[in-house]
Scaffold this active site. Structure first.
Site, short mmCIF file in Angstrom:
data_model
loop_
_atom_site.label_atom_id
_atom_site.label_comp_id
_atom_site.label_asym_id
_atom_site.label_seq_id
_atom_site.Cartn_x
_atom_site.Cartn_y
_atom_site.Cartn_z
N GLY A 19 -11.99 5.69 -6.05
CA GLY A 19 -11.94 5.47 -4.61
C GLY A 19 -12.81 4.33 -4.12
O GLY A 19 -13.16 4.25 -2.95
N LEU A 94 -2.39 4.96 -9.75
CA LEU A 94 -1.90 4.70 -11.10
C LEU A 94 -0.59 5.41 -11.45
O LEU A 94 -0.12 5.29 -12.58
CB LEU A 94 -2.98 5.09 -12.12
CG LEU A 94 -4.31 4.36 -11.95
CD1 LEU A 94 -5.30 4.82 -13.02
CD2 LEU A 94 -4.14 2.85 -11.99
N LYS A 95 -0.02 6.14 -10.51
CA LYS A 95 1.24 6.82 -10.75
C LYS A 95 2.37 6.09 -10.02
O LYS A 95 2.11 5.35 -9.06
CB LYS A 95 1.16 8.27 -10.26
CG LYS A 95 0.13 9.12 -10.99
CD LYS A 95 0.52 9.32 -12.44
CE LYS A 95 -0.45 10.25 -13.16
NZ LYS A 95 -0.34 11.65 -12.73
N ASN A 109 0.37 -2.89 -1.83
CA ASN A 109 -0.47 -2.62 -3.00
C ASN A 109 -1.35 -3.84 -3.26
O ASN A 109 -0.96 -4.97 -2.96
CB ASN A 109 0.41 -2.34 -4.23
CG ASN A 109 -0.44 -2.09 -5.48
OD1 ASN A 109 -1.34 -1.26 -5.48
ND2 ASN A 109 -0.14 -2.81 -6.55
N HIS A 111 -3.16 -5.79 -6.45
CA HIS A 111 -3.12 -5.89 -7.90
C HIS A 111 -4.20 -6.86 -8.36
O HIS A 111 -4.37 -7.94 -7.77
CB HIS A 111 -1.74 -6.41 -8.35
CG HIS A 111 -1.59 -6.48 -9.84
ND1 HIS A 111 -1.38 -5.38 -10.63
CD2 HIS A 111 -1.64 -7.55 -10.68
CE1 HIS A 111 -1.30 -5.75 -11.89
NE2 HIS A 111 -1.45 -7.06 -11.95
N ASP A 152 4.88 -4.16 -9.30
CA ASP A 152 4.29 -5.48 -8.99
C ASP A 152 5.33 -6.56 -8.72
O ASP A 152 5.03 -7.75 -8.89
CB ASP A 152 3.37 -5.93 -10.14
CG ASP A 152 2.28 -4.92 -10.44
OD1 ASP A 152 1.77 -4.29 -9.51
OD2 ASP A 152 1.96 -4.74 -11.64
N GLU A 181 -11.29 -8.64 -4.09
CA GLU A 181 -10.42 -7.65 -3.47
C GLU A 181 -11.03 -7.11 -2.18
O GLU A 181 -10.32 -6.87 -1.19
CB GLU A 181 -10.16 -6.49 -4.44
CG GLU A 181 -9.28 -6.81 -5.62
CD GLU A 181 -9.04 -5.59 -6.50
OE1 GLU A 181 -9.02 -4.46 -5.95
OE2 GLU A 181 -8.89 -5.75 -7.71
#
Length: 220
Positions: A19, A94-95, A109, A111, A152, A181
């Protein structure tokens, strides 16, 4: 999905582990026009869930499995609408994430690489950073993109680039990219809130590192 032009973007963050990005987004939200209002979790009792509970954020928890079912997608879609969420922001999720009827064009998202390089199934976390070093890249960074059914491959909204020339360990690359990020994701959510992002005609917001922790912005 915003009905009022100046109200903050209501964001649900989707996370699977520590998190760290969730915490970053929450801690920076007072500086931008978005608010983290919920957590979507694929891992029970994770640090992400612990943080969300301390912040009194509602949590939608499911294993999500290898392929999220249509029933799960419907339940999650309804839950997000009930919470009046505008945008779903994946952050270390991650799912496989289900394509939601009400959020098909408002799920994003981040990446940890400069897509389209080093993306796709199995390319996450340290796997990405090791691959970047093994290829001898002198730059890496992070990409925010819309989520589709393919890993992605959604339209790129923004990227941030960092210099790797003084780094030789994947852990050091990971730390520098995560720092970037933390700069990029809040800025993108703010831009989505104002309507300044995504840029028209497929344009991409670009940020580049000038010195450690300091970045410049341009467009292409």
């Amino acid at each position: 999905m915003l009905s009022e032009s100046h109200r903050p973007l209501r964001v649900a963050v989707a996370a699977s582990g520590t998190g760290r990005s969730l915490q970053n987004l929450v801690l920076q939200e007072s500086r931008f026009n978005y608010r983290v209002e919920a957590l979507i979790s694929s891992k029970p009792h994770s640090p992400a869930e612990d943080f969300a509970r301390k912040r009194q954020l509602p949590i939608f928890q499911s294993s999500f499995g290898k392929e999220a079912s249509l029933t799960l997608a419907h339940e999650l879609d309804n839950w997000l609408q009930a919470k009046k969420i505008d945008t779903v922001a994946l952050a270390g999720f991650l799912k496989p994430f289900p394509i939601l009827a009400s959020y098909a064009r408002s799920t994003v998202n981040i990446h940890p690489a400069l897509l389209p390089k080093y993306g796709g199934k199995g390319m996450y976390g340290m796997h990405v950073h090791r691959a970047v070093l093994a290829a001898g890249e002198v730059f890496s960074g992070a990409t925010v993109h819309f989520v589709t059914s393919e890993y992605d491959e959604g339209t790129i909204i923004a990227q941030i680039k960092v210099d790797l020339k003084d780094l030789a360990e994947a852990e050091s690359v990971a730390a520098r990219v995560f720092e970037a990020e933390c700069v990029l994701y809040p800025k993108v959510l703010d831009g989505l809130s104002s309507g300044q992002l995504p840029l028209p005609e497929g344009g991409i917001l670009q940020m580049e590192e000038l010195t450690s922790g300091h970045f410049t912005t341009h467009f292409r």
